[in-house]
Design a protein around this motif. Structure first.
Motif, short mmCIF file in Angstrom:
data_model
loop_
_atom_site.label_atom_id
_atom_site.label_comp_id
_atom_site.label_asym_id
_atom_site.label_seq_id
_atom_site.Cartn_x
_atom_site.Cartn_y
_atom_site.Cartn_z
N SER A 222 0.82 -1.21 0.00
CA SER A 222 0.00 0.00 0.00
C SER A 222 0.86 1.26 0.00
O SER A 222 2.00 1.27 0.48
CB SER A 222 -0.92 0.01 1.23
OG SER A 222 -0.17 0.13 2.41
N LYS A 247 -3.61 -7.80 -0.29
CA LYS A 247 -4.30 -6.52 -0.44
C LYS A 247 -3.35 -5.51 -1.05
O LYS A 247 -2.27 -5.25 -0.51
CB LYS A 247 -4.82 -6.01 0.90
CG LYS A 247 -5.55 -4.67 0.77
CD LYS A 247 -6.41 -4.34 1.98
CE LYS A 247 -5.60 -4.05 3.21
NZ LYS A 247 -6.47 -3.55 4.32
N GLU A 249 -3.46 -1.64 -2.31
CA GLU A 249 -4.34 -0.47 -2.31
C GLU A 249 -3.54 0.83 -2.22
O GLU A 249 -2.43 0.87 -1.71
CB GLU A 249 -5.36 -0.55 -1.18
CG GLU A 249 -4.81 -0.47 0.21
CD GLU A 249 -5.91 -0.45 1.27
OE1 GLU A 249 -7.09 -0.42 0.91
OE2 GLU A 249 -5.57 -0.47 2.47
N ASN A 250 -4.15 1.87 -2.78
CA ASN A 250 -3.61 3.23 -2.70
C ASN A 250 -2.22 3.34 -3.32
O ASN A 250 -1.29 3.92 -2.74
CB ASN A 250 -3.57 3.70 -1.24
CG ASN A 250 -4.92 3.64 -0.56
OD1 ASN A 250 -5.95 3.88 -1.19
ND2 ASN A 250 -4.93 3.30 0.71
N ARG A 283 -7.35 -2.05 -4.93
CA ARG A 283 -8.24 -0.93 -4.64
C ARG A 283 -7.47 0.39 -4.73
O ARG A 283 -6.33 0.49 -4.32
CB ARG A 283 -8.81 -1.11 -3.23
CG ARG A 283 -9.80 -0.07 -2.76
CD ARG A 283 -10.20 -0.33 -1.32
NE ARG A 283 -10.92 -1.58 -1.16
CZ ARG A 283 -10.72 -2.43 -0.16
NH1 ARG A 283 -9.81 -2.18 0.77
NH2 ARG A 283 -11.44 -3.54 -0.07
N ASN A 284 -8.12 1.39 -5.30
CA ASN A 284 -7.54 2.74 -5.37
C ASN A 284 -6.17 2.72 -6.06
O ASN A 284 -5.14 3.10 -5.49
CB ASN A 284 -7.42 3.36 -3.98
CG ASN A 284 -8.76 3.55 -3.31
OD1 ASN A 284 -9.78 3.72 -3.98
ND2 ASN A 284 -8.78 3.52 -1.99
N ASP A 460 -8.60 -8.07 4.39
CA ASP A 460 -9.18 -6.73 4.49
C ASP A 460 -9.61 -6.40 5.91
O ASP A 460 -10.02 -5.27 6.19
CB ASP A 460 -10.38 -6.62 3.55
CG ASP A 460 -10.55 -5.23 2.98
OD1 ASP A 460 -9.58 -4.43 3.04
OD2 ASP A 460 -11.65 -4.91 2.48
#
Length: 473
Positions: A222, A247, A249-250, A283-284, A460
């Motif tokens: 992330s 995960k 993300e970002n 995500r993102n 998550d």
């Protein structure tokens, strides 16, 4: 003497003042840290050291590999006593490959730059990964990554947006000129590890792939900024490979190859190794990659890929959104893929699948090992300046099934491709998709929205701890 006497109180105040300076002593060298910065990690560490305590020099010229190795070896004794963190302060720290340990954090302060050595001798040689049978570039071995670890538990690479600079230009040049016989190093690679975290740093100019967790479980990636020239050779952004519970993300990625590529081994080697990549959240993500995909599934997918959930994606000047790459000989499956809320500007394709991605590990693959592609879902997508909305090509005798598209609006380029949709050996349904898709993707008024699971995956639900890293005086 009374416990509350003025003299005793003065002594206590003095002791508190000393501890507020966080005095850290290693091998006779005293380092003063007058403050701390916070970060999030799997676990916080009881012990800290600065790499300067082991003779490292941040002048951009001194090779610091031995200093890092000495620091990590010394800190390894704290693995069972609350773990340790190695702090890299501001400066330019030239180094070869570094192997990390369990229960360990490598923390890069703001304005700290790890510069990868450009001498091939500073990167040890490893055997090919068993699920590949060869290197990603060449049949021979592969150079160890700049940051590397194997069989680790609870390892964190993070910082206040500190930088890893792979200085990859000489590697790209040699690769294109076929002057190296082994696969180039990645920037970060962990193998057979769990509780892996890579966060809040900048990655520049990787010699090869940037981030490559392989055979790992429970991975969080992330807050990365990944930058490479769009003409650079195979500088994939993030490549989870035969991993479970991931995960991503970002992240912001500018790449010379796929921004994210989900993999699980190649041909007969991946089929035999049989370790899928599953339970992945993306995500993102913001992606720029004019010659490749925002998210690629494959082409190395011979252990299987399943349960991938991608949402809130922005792709700008990128070849395709989500691309499925496979071929006869790959075997395995790509299934249960869910994508929603994707915004695209200036794309060659929006949808792209191919069953004829012809690169192979060697001649030993089984051409009858056909991949199963099923339950692929796209919804809530908008695109501008698109040359061709869809190129979907399954394999003769091996139809790609279960494709669903809903609520998709694609604006065409001023000079689009004459054939907007090219579909062979695929089947599925669509609802509210413009321009009108090919006949093999049938309009179905009963389809309100394609599926996107609403349950939370275990990765998550992980809550990272708030930790502190000392700052040099």
């Amino acid at each position: 003497m009374s416990p509350r006497s003025p003299l005793r109180n003065a002594a206590l105040v003095c002791n508190v003042a000393i501890w507020l300076l966080i005095l850290i002593c290693r091998e006779g060298r005293l380092v003063k840290a007058q403050s701390t910065v916070s970060y999030k990690g799997w676990n916080c560490r009881k012990h800290s050291a600065f790499v300067t305590e082991y003779g490292a020099k941040g002048d951009g010229k001194t090779l610091n590999t031995k200093a890092f190795e000495s620091a990590i070896q010394n800190l390894s004794k704290f693995a069972a006593d609350g773990g340790a963190q190695l702090i890299v302060p501001p400066g330019k720290w030239l180094t070869g490959s570094i192997s990390l340990i369990s229960h360990f954090t490598l923390y890069l302060h703001k304005d700290a730059v790890l510069l990868a050595s450009q001498d091939q001798k500073d990167f040890p040689m490893l055997t090919p990964l068993p699920s590949y049978g060869k290197g990603s570039d060449a049949p021979a071995g592969r150079y160890q990554s700049l940051i590397f670890g194997t069989n680790l538990t609870d390892v964190v690479v993070t910082g206040a947006n500190g930088t890893l600079d792979g200085q990859g230009e000489p590697w790209w040049t040699k690769y294109r000129a076929k002057q190296i016989n082994e696969s180039r190093p990645n920037l970060i690679e962990f193998v057979y590890s769990n509780q892996v975290q890579i966060s809040d740093i900048t990655l520049l100019n990787s010699p090869n792939w940037n981030v490559h967790p392989t055979y790992c479980k429970d991975v969080i990636i992330s807050g990365l900024t990944i930058l490479a020239p769009t003409h650079s050779a195979n500088t994939d952004g993030i490549d989870p490979d035969s991993c479970t519970n991931v995960k991503i993300e970002n992240n912001y990625i500018v790449s010379g190859d796929d921004c994210i590529a989900i993999k699980s081994g190649l041909d007969e080697y991946g089929i035999t190794f049989n370790m899928p990549t599953t339970n992945v959240i993306i995500r993102n993500l913001t992606c720029f990659s004019p010659t490749s995909a925002t998210i690629a599934l494959g082409s190395e997918m011979s252990g299987g890929i399943s349960n991938v959930r991608a949402e809130d994606i922005t792709a700008i000047n990128t070849e395709s959104a989500v691309r499925i790459k496979s071929s006869a000989g790959r075997g395995a499956f790509v299934k249960d893929i869910y994508v929603r809320r994707v915004t695209m500007k200036t794309m060659k394709y929006v949808f792209w699948m191919t069953g004829y991605y012809s690169s192979h590990a060697d001649t030993g693959f089984d051409p009858k090992a056909l991949p199963a592609i099923d339950n692929i879902n796209y919804r809530d997508m908008t695109a501008e300046n698109v040359t061709m909305p869809g190129y979907l090509e399954g394999i003769a005798g091996d139809t790609y099934k279960g494709i669903c598209m809903s609520n998709v609006t694609i604006g065409l380029a001023s000079v689009p491709n004459k054939m907007l949709w090219n579909c062979t050996n695929v089947e599925g349904v669509t609802s509210r998709v413009t321009p009108q898709p090919c006949a093999l993707l049938k309009e179905d008024a009963k389809v309100t929205d394609c599926k996107f699971p609403e349950d939370k995956l275990p990765i998550d639900q992980v809550v990272l701890k708030v930790c502190a890293a000392p700052v040099l005086a």
